[in-house]
Design a protein around this motif. Sequence first.
Motif, PDB file in Angstrom:
ATOM      1  N   PRO A 110      46.011  76.968 -16.303  1.00  0.00           N
ATOM      2  CA  PRO A 110      45.386  78.574 -17.005  1.00  0.00           C
ATOM      3  C   PRO A 110      44.654  79.395 -15.869  1.00  0.00           C
ATOM      4  N   ARG A 111      43.706  78.590 -15.189  1.00  0.00           N
ATOM      5  CA  ARG A 111      42.965  79.227 -13.877  1.00  0.00           C
ATOM      6  C   ARG A 111      43.924  79.806 -12.960  1.00  0.00           C
ATOM      7  N   HIS A 113      46.793  80.821 -13.346  1.00  0.00           N
ATOM      8  CA  HIS A 113      47.464  81.892 -13.815  1.00  0.00           C
ATOM      9  C   HIS A 113      46.323  83.180 -14.037  1.00  0.00           C
ATOM     10  N   GLU A 114      45.099  82.743 -14.148  1.00  0.00           N
ATOM     11  CA  GLU A 114      44.121  83.959 -14.272  1.00  0.00           C
ATOM     12  C   GLU A 114      44.001  84.510 -12.784  1.00  0.00           C
ATOM     13  N   MET A 115      44.235  83.779 -11.813  1.00  0.00           N
ATOM     14  CA  MET A 115      44.238  84.229 -10.433  1.00  0.00           C
ATOM     15  C   MET A 115      45.592  85.048 -10.045  1.00  0.00           C
ATOM     16  N   ASN A 116      46.248  84.996 -10.872  1.00  0.00           N
ATOM     17  CA  ASN A 116      47.691  85.880 -10.404  1.00  0.00           C
ATOM     18  C   ASN A 116      48.672  84.788  -9.650  1.00  0.00           C
TER      19      ASN A 116
END
Length: 211
Positions: A110-111, A113-116
């Motif tokens: 998830p982290r 993905h938060e950072m693209n």
Amino acid sequence: MKFGLFIVLTVALLSLTGCFNMKMQPIKVEPVHMTLDINVKLEQQEIEDAAAEISPVIGKTAPDFTLPDQNQRPVTLRQFRGKWVVLYFYPKDGTTGCTLEAKDFTALLPRFHEMNAEVLGVSEDSSQSHCDFIAQHELKLLLLSDPDHTVMEQYGAWVVSSFGSLSYGRIIRTTMIIDPAGVIRHYMPEVMPQGHADRVLGKLAALQTFQ
């Protein structure tokens, strides 16, 4: 310090590797026999950073490829243009180090993905093996199958070693961080699985900060 000599030798070996022409050439490195000694763990980041600083692949366009994932669907590197990609090569599904590494990447996904960023794991295992591995450990990753080592060779993650007259190939546990334009921004060779996902996340954050 003997570990300092190890780092110097690692850097010297990497400095002799080939560079890109039209496509990336395999990175020729000798097998490095890592141990679980506490000093190795503490200095792993130093080794990875030293190798990355002189790696000829940094700043080069990552070779495109298409490999099947755990569901036998084709995955192509270029489909992730516009995103960061963490491309990691590992030896075998279900082994201790590879399981630890995959579970840590899953926990941090998830982290990422938060950072693209997307995380892609590659081994020589079959799609069915990946499917079983994912189900057993509740992984959330895309795991790609490269049974002929074609992509591993392109990325320098497959080397042929010798023992006397016997030659054998092996996978180097290697990670590349590729930017949204498809350029390799960081290279981590012979990584230790413990804490690796967290180190990759930190490096990705640093790369994005100074982009």
